[in-house]
Write a protein that holds these residues in place. Structure first.
Motif, PDB file in Angstrom:
ATOM      1  N   TRP A 341     -53.346  69.210 -20.198  1.00  0.00           N
ATOM      2  CA  TRP A 341     -53.884  68.377 -19.119  1.00  0.00           C
ATOM      3  C   TRP A 341     -55.373  68.648 -18.918  1.00  0.00           C
ATOM      4  O   TRP A 341     -56.144  67.749 -18.579  1.00  0.00           O
ATOM      5  CB  TRP A 341     -53.164  68.674 -17.798  1.00  0.00           C
ATOM      6  N   GLN A 342     -55.794  69.913 -19.117  1.00  0.00           N
ATOM      7  CA  GLN A 342     -57.166  70.310 -18.809  1.00  0.00           C
ATOM      8  C   GLN A 342     -58.181  69.888 -19.850  1.00  0.00           C
ATOM      9  O   GLN A 342     -59.381  70.128 -19.678  1.00  0.00           O
ATOM     10  CB  GLN A 342     -57.238  71.837 -18.626  1.00  0.00           C
ATOM     11  N   TRP A 350     -55.704  63.763 -15.510  1.00  0.00           N
ATOM     12  CA  TRP A 350     -55.370  65.006 -14.801  1.00  0.00           C
ATOM     13  C   TRP A 350     -55.638  64.840 -13.306  1.00  0.00           C
ATOM     14  O   TRP A 350     -54.792  65.183 -12.465  1.00  0.00           O
ATOM     15  CB  TRP A 350     -56.180  66.158 -15.389  1.00  0.00           C
TER      16      TRP A 350
END
Length: 470
Positions: A341-342, A350
């Protein structure tokens, strides 16, 4: 197929709960066309239906309900106890990363399944009502070995494979997937849990192949990639959800099957698991169908548990990602970071997902459970709506990475992260531990007692942590 099935063992699936009745499916795998015996419950008997066949293996499914207070079911003279009282005290188990990339089928069973044995002991002490599986239930990385079209895939692509070769590849892959799934569900230390604890699963990349969805588009969308995904998806439906394609519209929120996420409501708690793999591309985590599952979640009860196969709250991996792509020798790790997600590529998605967690938090407590990283850790997002907890339990059988890896992640986490400026994310040690990441095989338990939810990690060397309020 010559797969050694041993004695018949039921696999139990959660199908829903309504009006104090628990809806269940049981899957049974056998050799040959002869149907197995009926399942017996307090209010009658249930015969199996044949839902799938492959090279002499038959897959049979039973469908039945159990009312609150019912003891369970009987099959071929054996009684299987099932927790059917879901309105009061409740106990859930969460596992992920059940295998390893290479040589998983050759491991010594007692060593491989040591944490499954402990989970079974926990079940004997205080039975679980549900088994949540958060991804990488098998490691399919080696199913592509042994076939001319995939021996060197994805590095060496054949431009236009012949249809006969693709059909042969499909059979080869299906044999490989079935062999791995059967080994997993028949493991002695896990088989009792699969028979007595209804399971709810979502997949991750190793259920398909390492990094699926973060591979280049010409690899994933090519003819070989399409066959691999089609077989992996069919096997995920069959073994992890107890479904076939024609069941999707009746049992999953997205009737098209483009996204295989699910949502269920139990008394006092909502469970939701978006599918982060079916629609993933290098620049996208979910398509419209996946987002509809998330935005359409209207919590009922005072707690929402979200299964995110990849950790939702984490350190600033985008810093490392931007650095690695500048170093030719390290670019092989780009796909691993793109999976998160990052990743800087997924930043907008995100933020959107974190905003949805805040929306859910406004209606009650929110706990995110995740796997994927082969470590145990926890995090909090401190929002005005209230704290959102994330619990990561990863590696019930996957060997842990070295301590240096955990230390490096802990150092990165010390910088903090706030993709939503008013809701900072903080990575924290487990109860009783000093470091943010623990490099031990582990699983997680979630308990509701007198309306109060707590979590507890079970670590291979360190043992169980102290319970933590949620």
């Amino acid at each position: 197929m010559t797969t050694d099935l041993g004695p018949a063992r039921p696999i139990l699936y959660f199908r829903g709960h309504a009006k104090n009745r628990l809806r269940l499916h049981v899957l049974l795998i056998s050799h040959g066309p002869t149907p197995p015996g009926d399942i017996v419950v307090a209010d009658g008997t249930h015969a199996p239906a044949l839902i799938y066949e492959f090279e002499g293996l038959s897959f049979w499914r039973y469908e039945f309900d159990l009312p609150a207070g019912a003891p369970g079911y009987r099959f071929e003279g054996d009684d299987y106890a099932v927790v059917t009282e879901l309105a009061g005290d409740l106990r859930l188990a969460f596992v992920s990363c059940n295998g390893k990339e290479h040589g998983d089928l050759d491991r010594e069973p007692a060593e491989r399944n040591a944490m499954w044995a402990r989970l079974c002991e926990e079940h004997e002490t205080a039975p679980f009502a549900l088994l949540l599986q958060g991804g990488d239930q098998i490691y399919a990385d080696e199913v592509t070995d042994g076939h001319p079209l995939t021996d060197k895939w994805p590095d060496d692509l054949e431009a236009v494979p012949r249809p006969d070769d693709l059909a042969d590849l499909k059979r080869h892959l299906e044999r490989g997937f079935i062999a791995r799934y059967v080994k997993v569900v028949r493991a002695p230390d896990a088989a009792r849990l699969y028979a007595e604890v209804p399971t709810l699963s979502i997949w991750d990349d190793h259920d398909i192949c390492d990094g699926w969805g973060s591979l280049p588009e010409e690899v994933a969308d090519g003819p070989v990639g399409a066959v691999l995904f089609e077989v992996a998806r069919r096997m995920f439906l069959l073994f992890q959800l107890g479904l076939v394609e024609s069941d999707i519209a009746a049992h999953l929120p997205d009737p098209t099957g483009a996204n295989l996420g699910w949502r269920h409501r139990l008394p006092g708690v909502t469970l939701v698991a978006p599918d982060l793999r079916s629609q993933r591309r290098r620049d996208r985590i979910m398509g419209a169908e996946g987002w509809r599952l998330v935005t359409g979640t209207d919590p009922q009860g005072d707690h929402t548990i979200v299964v995110s196969s990849v950790p939702l709250l984490g350190p600033r991996l985008s810093l490392i990602e931007r650095l690695l792509v500048m170093i030719p020798q390290m670019q092989k790790y780009e796909d691993d970071l793109r999976d998160q997600w990052q990743s800087h590529v997924h930043r907008d998605e995100w933020r959107r997902m974190l905003g949805e967690m805040k929306r859910l938090r406004a209606s009650g407590a929110v706990t995110v459970v995740s796997g994927e990283i082969h470590l145990a850790t926890r995090a909090e997002m401190r929002a005005s709506e209230g704290t959102i907890h994330q619990l990561v339990a990863s590696g019930i059988t996957h060997p842990p990475p070295g301590g240096a890896y955990a230390s490096a992640l802990g150092l990165l986490a010390s910088f903090g992260e706030a993709p939503l400026p008013d809701s900072p994310i903080v990575l924290l040690p487990l109860p009783g531990h000093r470091r943010r990441y623990v490099a031990e095989r582990n699983f997680l338990t979630l308990s509701r007692r007198d309306g109060r939810w707590q979590s507890q990690w079970h670590l291979e060397q360190s043992g169980p942590t102290a319970p933590m309020d949620l």
